[in-house]
Design an enzyme around this catalytic site. Structure first.
Site, PDB file in Angstrom:
ATOM      1  N   HIS A 473       0.840  -1.205   0.000  1.00  0.00           N
ATOM      2  CA  HIS A 473       0.000   0.000   0.000  1.00  0.00           C
ATOM      3  C   HIS A 473       0.878   1.259   0.000  1.00  0.00           C
ATOM      4  O   HIS A 473       0.722   2.144  -0.848  1.00  0.00           O
ATOM      5  CB  HIS A 473      -0.917  -0.021   1.232  1.00  0.00           C
ATOM      6  N   GLU A 474       1.804   1.314   0.934  1.00  0.00           N
ATOM      7  CA  GLU A 474       2.663   2.506   1.026  1.00  0.00           C
ATOM      8  C   GLU A 474       3.561   2.615  -0.200  1.00  0.00           C
ATOM      9  O   GLU A 474       3.846   3.719  -0.669  1.00  0.00           O
ATOM     10  CB  GLU A 474       3.484   2.487   2.320  1.00  0.00           C
ATOM     11  N   HIS A 477       1.647   4.466  -2.812  1.00  0.00           N
ATOM     12  CA  HIS A 477       1.734   5.924  -2.640  1.00  0.00           C
ATOM     13  C   HIS A 477       3.099   6.413  -3.106  1.00  0.00           C
ATOM     14  O   HIS A 477       3.222   7.448  -3.764  1.00  0.00           O
ATOM     15  CB  HIS A 477       1.558   6.299  -1.164  1.00  0.00           C
ATOM     16  N   HIS A 480       3.393   6.643  -6.831  1.00  0.00           N
ATOM     17  CA  HIS A 480       2.629   7.800  -7.312  1.00  0.00           C
ATOM     18  C   HIS A 480       3.505   9.058  -7.218  1.00  0.00           C
ATOM     19  O   HIS A 480       3.493   9.912  -8.095  1.00  0.00           O
ATOM     20  CB  HIS A 480       1.374   7.956  -6.432  1.00  0.00           C
TER      21      HIS A 480
HETATM   22 ZN    ZN Z   1      -3.050   5.201   1.933  1.00  0.00          ZN
END
Ligand code: ZN
Length: 690
Positions: A473-474, A477, A480
């Protein structure tokens, strides 16, 4: 020997942060001088008679803002990961000044006028779309802060903001006070049957501390949740359920005080939000909330929520029927009461999908997991991730670089293990944001921070499957932020991305943790080196989707209630509980007792930033699932979801553009159509048997 004053390492604005040299005592002088510099630039430009342009107005403010942001970012980062008394003091000493400075900047009407005149100038059309969007975002921010109101209305607008801030704070305090005030003492040991030993010990200690005999239970999660999940005593579960469900309410529950009742606060908050919306020229607060978001209109969101509800409800009904049958047949609990739901669910989950978390953990040693994550990224985006060198803040921190065809794209720090000095949770933050500078391109740098257990006894750390999901998940990010190709800071990477779209790349990455090919390749048993057995993986997958129907409609109930409450609802003449009952009739399968006061502790929307925005959770899930489905569609026929062709498109259309264009446009450019809910339903096991 005399020494000359060395330049502060915190004032260096080129290259990586000098974590080997930066000390807490550098914060105050550096941040103060950067605040002054930015303040002076703003003061000079706001009264400059020359017509403002990007180059003579926006750029200098951005440059000085970046220097301040970078130094302050390092201080904030150190406060989060090395929270020693010195760092805490250094950070907190400057926090009010920095906060006040940015608040004033957002209210500076002279700046607003300058942005407006750039917007209205002939040169505006010649700016890049990214720069146009930055100007529009600035204007929007000013407008939503009331900058365009007539002067005689501004004091009222300001008063509303202050009153709402106070009401939100009081709302939280009431819940906290009510939660803390309640205690239930169990004096007969047989009442404790079913509870885990550590919970019983904690209850015993709590009683001793309070100077009473027996075991003390309360409404804080570590005490409340295990009782509802594990206590065999139905009466004990009911007692705590009632106390919890009536926190901060007018209901006489034996421990509440009238001044903790959040009911009147809810009415006031809703009325103030409606007034604010009217002053800004909108129909209602839901309209205001959606202005900076990806979703266009509340009606569009309502449609989305209702479509998802219609599709999920049959599965929720099935989940409930199974639960009721199990409760009756196996536990003799009929009818199923609200305080039985968590208890019976836990028993059913164990009966169906029993597997040990510990067993799973032995298959996820850290080197294998990191290698697996990097391989996913390398295959999707045709890049190389390699160890890099640079100053770090702790010996456990590692540093990596991402390259494509030998060209540096970005770098990231990885700080994985829990420490006493580290804030809880996991997060990604930007150290450096990509932008064009006179010398070329400044490449981005990210912090990835987790709180996983570290290595023990000379062996590598092992992660739970949840930890692995968090890491992915991290990393999402992080990608991105790192794979952006935008040249202007304010919409580069995650900057300027709509709030309800920012979790798309992160939740997207989580999907790979449920792909057999990927998981098989990133597991190796600690002792034998064998990959995770397929049978165990299938159990994990089934457990993941356990009661997904019921969980989905519950989230939809909250989302719909939140949105409708901020649309045409009139708090002076309608009752909040009536609206909730109406929403439940539409989407819920479980109806709590009529004395349940859920709204009175719905802090997300009354004391947090989620007002008319609770839907974002499901919205982002739909987007990320639908994006992932593109990889399934194109990759599976070729043998793997790790499809570089689709990866290239995802990079170009979603990751690279960051906040430089509307998220919906980016999504449609990638997917070739509007988002659809089907992929999320399928990934959650909600597909009709054919
Ligand atoms: Zn998040």
């Amino acid at each position: 020997m005399t020494t000359t004053q060395a330049p502060s390492p915190l004032l260096e604005s080129i290259g990586l942060p000098r974590f080997d040299a930066i000390r807490p005592e550098h914060v105050e002088p550096a941040v103060r001088s950067l605040l002054e510099a930015l303040g002076a630039t703003v003061a000079r430009l706001q009264d400059d008679p020359a017509a403002p342009t990007w180059d003579n107005f926006v750029q200098p403010i951005e440059d000085d803002g970046e220097r301040l942001g970078r130094a302050w970012g390092v201080a904030a980062h150190m406060h989060s990961v090395m929270d020693t008394p010195e760092w805490r003091e250094a950070y907190n000493a400057m926090l009010p000044e920095v906060t006040r400075f940015y608040a004033e900047l957002g209210q500076n009407l002279k700046l607003f006028e300058k942005y407006k005149s750039i917007r209205n100038s002939a040169a505006f059309a010649g700016l890049s779309p990214a720069r146009q969007r930055i100007i529009e975002n600035e204007l929007r921010g000013f407008r939503l802060s009331g900058a365009e109101l007539p002067d005689d209305q501004k004091p009222r607008f300001q008063a509303i903001q202050e009153e709402m801030a106070g009401l939100g704070a009081k709302f939280s305090e009431n819940i906290l006070d009510a939660t803390n005030a309640y205690a239930h003492i169990v004096s007969v040991e047989s009442e404790l049957a079913g509870l885990p030993a550590d919970v019983i010990t904690a209850a015993r200690e709590a009683a001793e501390k309070a100077g009473v005999e027996g075991w003390k239970f309360g409404l804080k999660m570590p005490s409340y949740l295990p009782v509802l999940q594990y206590a065999d005593s139905r009466a004990l579960r009911e007692t705590l359920y009632r106390a919890y469900a009536t926190r901060a309410a007018e209901v006489d529950n034996g421990y509440s005080k009238p001044e903790w009742d959040n009911g009147p606060l809810i009415k006031q908050i809703l009325a103030l939000r409606a007034e604010e919306a009217r002053m800004l020229g909108y129909r209602h607060f839901a309209d205001v909330s959606l202005v900076p978001k990806m979703a266009d209109t509340p009606e569009q969101v309502l449609g989305f929520l209702r479509e998802l509800a219609a599709k999920a409800k049959p599965f929720a009904e099935r989940d409930l029927a199974e639960l009721q049958a199990f409760a009756k047949d196996e536990l003799g609990l009929a009818p199923l009461e609200p305080w039985d739901v968590a208890y019976v669910s836990e028993k059913l989950r164990i009966a169906r999908y029993a597997f040990s978390e510990q067993e799973v953990k032995e298959y996820f040693p850290e080197p294998k997991v990191l290698d697996g994550l990097f391989k996913v990224v390398e295959r999707l985006y045709q890049v190389r991730i390699q160890a890099d060198s640079g100053p770090v803040w702790h010996p456990d921190v590692r540093f990596f670089r991402i390259e494509r065809d030998g060209e540096l794209i970005g770098q990231f720090y990885l700080d994985l293990y829990a420490r006493d000095t580290k804030k809880g949770g996991a997060w990604m933050d930007s150290a450096i944001t990509r932008r064009r500078i006179p010398g070329g391109i400044e490449t981005p740098v990210a912090y990835l921070v987790c709180n996983f257990p570290g290595p023990v006894g000379g062996k590598p750390a092992t992660f739970s499957h949840d930890d692995v999901i968090t890491l992915f998940h991290e990393a999402g990010h992080g990608l991105h932020h790192l794979l952006t190709r935008v040249d202007d800071l304010a919409v580069s990477g995650i900057h300027g991305v709509e709030w309800d779209a920012v979790e798309l790349p992160s939740q997207f990455m989580e999907n790979f943790c449920w792909e057999w090919d990927v998981v098989r390749d990133m597991t190796a048993h600690m002792d034998t080196g064998a990959p995770l057995p397929r049978e165990l993986f299938d159990k994990m997958l089934a457990a993941k989707n356990f009661q997904s129907g019921m969980q989905t409609v519950r989230q939809l109930e909250f989302s719909l209630f939140d949105l409708l409450l901020h649309m045409d609802f009139d708090p002076a003449h309608q009752h909040v509980m009536d609206l909730l009952a109406e929403v439940r009739r539409e989407v819920a399968v479980l109806t709590p007792p009529e004395w349940h006061r859920f709204p009175n502790s719905f802090s997300h929307i009354f004391a947090g930033g989620y007002a008319a925005g609770y839907y974002s959770y499901k919205w982002a899930e739909v987007l990320s699932a639908d994006a992932f489905a593109a990889f399934e569609e194109s990759g599976r026929p070729k043998g793997s979801v790790l499809d570089a062709e689709t990866g290239e498109r995802f990079w170009n259309e979603i990751l690279a553009v960051g906040g430089s264009r509307p998220a919906l446009e980016s999504f449609k450019a990638f997917r070739g159509r509007e988002p659809q809910v089907d992929a999320l339903l399928r990934h959650s096991g909600m597909v009709a048997a054919s």
